[in-house]
Write an enzyme that holds these catalytic residues in place. Sequence first.
Site, PDB file in Angstrom:
ATOM      1  CG  ASN A   1      -1.238   8.792   3.571  1.00 53.26           C
ATOM      2  OD1 ASN A   1      -1.666   7.799   2.973  1.00 53.26           O
ATOM      3  ND2 ASN A   1      -0.521   9.729   2.983  1.00 53.26           N
TER       4      ASN A   1
ATOM      5  NE  ARG B   1      -4.020   1.930   2.286  1.00 48.34           N
ATOM      6  CZ  ARG B   1      -4.328   2.685   3.344  1.00 48.34           C
ATOM      7  NH1 ARG B   1      -3.662   2.537   4.486  1.00 48.34           N
ATOM      8  NH2 ARG B   1      -5.283   3.576   3.262  1.00 48.34           N
TER       9      ARG B   1
ATOM     10  CG  HIS C   1      -1.444   5.462   0.104  1.00 49.69           C
ATOM     11  ND1 HIS C   1      -2.100   5.882   1.234  1.00 49.69           N
ATOM     12  CD2 HIS C   1      -2.315   4.637  -0.539  1.00 49.69           C
ATOM     13  CE1 HIS C   1      -3.311   5.337   1.279  1.00 49.69           C
ATOM     14  NE2 HIS C   1      -3.461   4.575   0.219  1.00 49.69           N
TER      15      HIS C   1
END
Length: 318
Positions: free
Chosen positions: A93, A61, A65
């Site tokens: 986040n 992930r 991101h």
Amino acid sequence: MASSYNLVLLILVIAGAFLESNCKLTKNFYKCKCPKALSIVQEEVIAAIKNETRVGASLLRLHFHDCFVNGCDASVLLDDTSSFVGEKTAVPNNNSIRGFEVVDRIKAKLEKACPGVVSCADLLALAARESTVYLGGPPWKVRLGRRDSTTASRSAANTSIPPPTSNISALISSFSAQGLSLRDLVALSGAHTIGRARCTSFRSRIYNESTINAAFARSLQGSCPRSGSDNNLASLDLQTPTHFDNLYYKNLLKEKGLLHSDNELYNGTSSTEKLVKKFANNTFVFFKHFAKAMVKMGNIHPLTGSQGEIRTNCRRVN
Ligand code: HEM
Ligand SMILES: *[C@@H]1O[C@H](CO)[C@@H](O)[C@H](O)[C@H]1NC(C)=O
Ligand SMILES: *[C@@H]1O[C@H](CO)[C@@H](O)[C@H](O)[C@H]1NC(C)=O
Ligand SMILES: *[C@@H]1O[C@H](CO)[C@@H](O)[C@H](O)[C@H]1NC(C)=O
Ligand SMILES: *[C@@H]1O[C@H](CO)[C@@H](O)[C@H](O)[C@H]1NC(C)=O
Ligand SMILES: *[C@@H]1O[C@H](CO)[C@@H](O)[C@H](O)[C@H]1NC(C)=O
Ligand SMILES: *[C@@H]1O[C@H](CO)[C@@H](O)[C@H](O)[C@H]1NC(C)=O
Ligand SMILES: *[C@@H]1O[C@H](CO)[C@@H](O)[C@H](O)[C@H]1NC(C)=O
């Protein structure tokens, strides 16, 4: 003879210079500069997953991101300071992304072996691949040569990473803005075959939506009450949350996707439903498209050549 040889040589040199400056990433970037780079990342990722299985999902992930916010440039790794706001507290986040200690450990090993050579952005791309493969997913050839940003953007992180409340048109336009297709969207969402989500990310789905399997919703309500316990976790794939397989798509067919955004892929849009069925039906086809889409995601405008820098510590600019 000699002059035509020289001419060929000249053309090769010009072509070489052209290739060098055309900003493409390459598979063998560290072959000479840091031959141990790939094995160091692999060893450390495996050790980290053996210590805590979930961190494989977290590392995958992190790369996503990173890439969705002004390109794959390790901007996501920069810590806040008194004079600098990073991306770690952006909405998608905050209290959510993890794996930074593993990144630190890998980076320390890389710096010891080859100081100042391997970028944090490449580290993230490699760690995402190694995590996927170790958990049973497909391999892909990671192109390398990304360099690290000297800035980050919290507002871009707020707006570029789609929230789990997204409808299908919002998901399609978010991915399209990154040059990713509808097929890439459906394939990359398959990353939700591993890892966990917080109650706050799926609460409204399990209490308010009609397009969810009732028993599945009820089973989640136990640890995710109507209010409070925001950080309680549930698996994104209820069947095999630590194994990278195609059961995520089989869940979607039964309205057992955890996030609203997962369900949107199989909720009346025929183009995405077709892909969900295809991937649910055939692991090989899913793996093929996931690998292809990861390469594509990893190529989102990297810094190359003399742009940016090679950070010594991934948490701060040099
Ligand atoms: C399609 C749009 C996407 C949305 C809306 C989305 C949203 C989310 C959300 C809300 C979570 C849980 C966060 C939390 O509650 O703390 C999550 C977890 C996760 N996402 Fe996505 N995601 C998307 C695409 C992706 C992509 C493209 C990847 C990677 C290729 C990915 C990989 C993961 C992984 C592995 C986790 C689990 C992380 C962990 O356990 O630490 N997601 N995602
Ligand atoms: C092992 O995982 C735990 C979380 O479960 C973490 O706190 C710890 O730092 C990890 N240790 C190592 C050496 O990776
Ligand atoms: C991030 O989470 C912390 C801890 O829950 C919270 O205090 C803070 O307000 C959050 N920051 C933002 C920008 O939402
Ligand atoms: C990002 O979103 C959070 C929550 O809405 C907000 O507090 C913060 O100011 C936003 N940051 C930027 C830079 O847009
Ligand atoms: C989808 O979400 C976007 C952004 O939140 C919104 O503007 C749009 O109206 C929604 N579309 C549908 C069909 O609900
Ligand atoms: C469900 O929807 C109602 C009406 O829109 C809203 O007031 C409520 O907060 C929602 N509940 C959850 C748990 O999201
Ligand atoms: C999709 O799911 C939502 C409920 O989550 C529902 O309101 C909507 O009508 C469904 N269908 C389409 C085509 O979006
Ligand atoms: C794929 O679909 C076909 C029929 O369309 C079915 O016979 C087959 O069993 C399915 N395979 C898997 C692995 O689900």
